[in-house]
Design an enzyme around this catalytic site. Sequence first.
Site, PDB file in Angstrom:
ATOM      1  CD  GLU B  48      42.847  31.608  39.503  1.00 13.20           C
ATOM      2  OE1 GLU B  48      42.104  32.261  38.746  1.00 13.20           O
ATOM      3  OE2 GLU B  48      42.660  31.509  40.725  1.00 13.20           O
ATOM      4  CG  ASN B  52      41.411  33.596  33.176  1.00 14.82           C
ATOM      5  OD1 ASN B  52      40.522  33.967  33.937  1.00 14.82           O
ATOM      6  ND2 ASN B  52      42.673  33.937  33.323  1.00 14.82           N
ATOM      7  NE  ARG B 106      36.077  35.471  37.471  1.00 16.82           N
ATOM      8  CZ  ARG B 106      35.460  34.461  38.088  1.00 16.82           C
ATOM      9  NH1 ARG B 106      34.192  34.230  37.895  1.00 16.82           N
ATOM     10  NH2 ARG B 106      36.112  33.691  38.912  1.00 16.82           N
TER      11      ARG B 106
HETATM   12  N1  LIG Z   1      41.802  32.970  27.801  1.00 17.05           N
HETATM   13  C1  LIG Z   1      41.442  34.269  27.772  1.00 17.05           C
HETATM   14  N2  LIG Z   1      40.769  34.760  26.690  1.00 17.05           N
HETATM   15  C2  LIG Z   1      40.398  36.058  26.642  1.00 17.05           C
HETATM   16  N3  LIG Z   1      40.649  36.959  27.625  1.00 17.05           N
HETATM   17  C3  LIG Z   1      41.306  36.532  28.722  1.00 17.05           C
HETATM   18  C4  LIG Z   1      41.734  35.176  28.858  1.00 17.05           C
HETATM   19  N4  LIG Z   1      42.373  35.061  30.042  1.00 17.05           N
HETATM   20  C5  LIG Z   1      42.339  36.270  30.620  1.00 17.05           C
HETATM   21  N5  LIG Z   1      41.704  37.182  29.843  1.00 17.05           N
HETATM   22  C6  LIG Z   1      41.537  38.627  30.121  1.00 17.05           C
HETATM   23  O1  LIG Z   1      42.460  39.005  31.134  1.00 17.05           O
HETATM   24  C7  LIG Z   1      41.783  39.590  32.254  1.00 17.05           C
HETATM   25  C8  LIG Z   1      42.509  39.255  33.539  1.00 17.05           C
HETATM   26  O2  LIG Z   1      42.440  37.858  33.821  1.00 17.05           O
HETATM   27  P1  LIG Z   1      42.552  37.373  35.343  1.00 17.05           P
HETATM   28  O3  LIG Z   1      42.382  35.904  35.379  1.00 17.05           O
HETATM   29  O4  LIG Z   1      43.787  37.949  35.936  1.00 17.05           O
HETATM   30  O5  LIG Z   1      41.315  38.097  36.044  1.00 17.05           O
HETATM   31  P2  LIG Z   1      39.748  37.751  35.918  1.00 17.05           P
HETATM   32  O6  LIG Z   1      39.546  36.450  35.247  1.00 17.05           O
HETATM   33  O7  LIG Z   1      39.082  38.936  35.291  1.00 17.05           O
HETATM   34  O8  LIG Z   1      39.302  37.650  37.449  1.00 17.05           O
HETATM   35  P3  LIG Z   1      39.593  36.405  38.450  1.00 17.05           P
HETATM   36  O9  LIG Z   1      40.509  35.456  37.723  1.00 17.05           O
HETATM   37  O10 LIG Z   1      40.255  37.020  39.638  1.00 17.05           O
HETATM   38  O11 LIG Z   1      38.286  35.819  38.752  1.00 17.05           O
HETATM   39  C9  LIG Z   1      40.362  39.064  32.155  1.00 17.05           C
HETATM   40  O12 LIG Z   1      39.417  39.909  32.790  1.00 17.05           O
HETATM   41  C10 LIG Z   1      40.157  38.998  30.642  1.00 17.05           C
HETATM   42  O13 LIG Z   1      39.826  40.246  30.110  1.00 17.05           O
HETATM   43 MG   LIG Z   2      40.563  34.747  35.857  1.00 12.59          MG
END
Ligand SMILES: Nc1ncnc2c1ncn2[C@@H]1O[C@H](COP(=O)(O)OP(=O)(O)OP(=O)(O)O)[C@@H](O)[C@H]1O
Ligand SMILES: [Mg+2]
Lengths: 115, 148
Positions: B48, B52, B106
């Site tokens: 995860e 990200n 996502r």
């Molecule tokens: N390393 C990162 N750099 C920049 N933004 C991030 C990062 N990690 C998370 N985010 C932000 O936080 C939000 C939530 O992250 P999360 O992993 O919970 O959901 P997602 O990646 O959008 O979806 P999923 O992981 O369920 O596929 C992301 O949509 C993004 O905007």
């Molecule tokens: Mg994610």
Amino acid sequence: MHTRIETDGQVMTVYLDGELDHHNAPAAREKIDEFAVGFHPAHTILDFGGVTFMDSSGIGLVMGRYKLLVQFSCTLEIRNLSAHAYKVMRLAGLDRIAALSRADKKEAEKHETHQ
Amino acid sequence: MRPINEMRLQIESRSVNEAYARVAVAAFAAALDPTLEEVNDIKTAVSEAVTNCIVHAYPNEVGKIYIQVRLFERGRMEIRIRDRGCGIADVKKAREPLFTTRGGDRSGLGFSVMESFCDKVRVRSAVGKGTTVTLVKLLHGREASLEP
Ligand SMILES: Nc1ncnc2c1ncn2[C@@H]1O[C@H](COP(=O)(O)OP(=O)(O)OP(=O)(O)O)[C@@H](O)[C@H]1O
Ligand SMILES: [Mg+2]
């Protein structure tokens, strides 16, 4: 990751094999969607028996297919989940949009020793 | 507290490296004799955080992802996953279930998965500078699971 599709009447069964992550999900998604749009199944079974790893990309795959399939009133079922994949799906509340069932214990053990 | 073992790994933000990152971290943790369930928890949480970095931190470029794993006495494991990407403006909001800045497939559940599979998740971020996610996992190991 490998995706195989079989049909029986109006039922589409998708056999997923390998690691379901962000790298592999798009190919599975494209294959399922392309087939479903041409076939219009009444019921879809996603068979996770061959899935050896899954993260939230698996949640996205199931939710995305659900959104497409409800458009032609197709019901969704997910079978042969490992304990881990089941845990991830329950966390996402996917039991509210699809019938989830786990792999039976003997099969699951066989699977683990093969890894 | 000083770690009993440590490793560092630097990878490019290419999706093909997701599998490598989670397997490498899980293999390093093998010294603590984790259960199969604990191995899956670690792999999933790392997947995860690394995904990200690839999807959100470096959306239009290939950047570097820095992974540090430290093992402590009594099965404590700390995994730090850092990028020098776009950063997160509102970390509290980003951690909320179903919050996502990306459409498609996502689900916005990445942080929820990390939280439920780890004992602690820390996120530090600065817009334009990058994000550091620290995952803490307490491994009880196979020995503990054998006890009556
Ligand atoms: N390393 C990162 N750099 C920049 N933004 C991030 C990062 N990690 C998370 N985010 C932000 O936080 C939000 C939530 O992250 P999360 O992993 O919970 O959901 P997602 O990646 O959008 O979806 P999923 O992981 O369920 O596929 C992301 O949509 C993004 O905007
Ligand atoms: Mg994610």
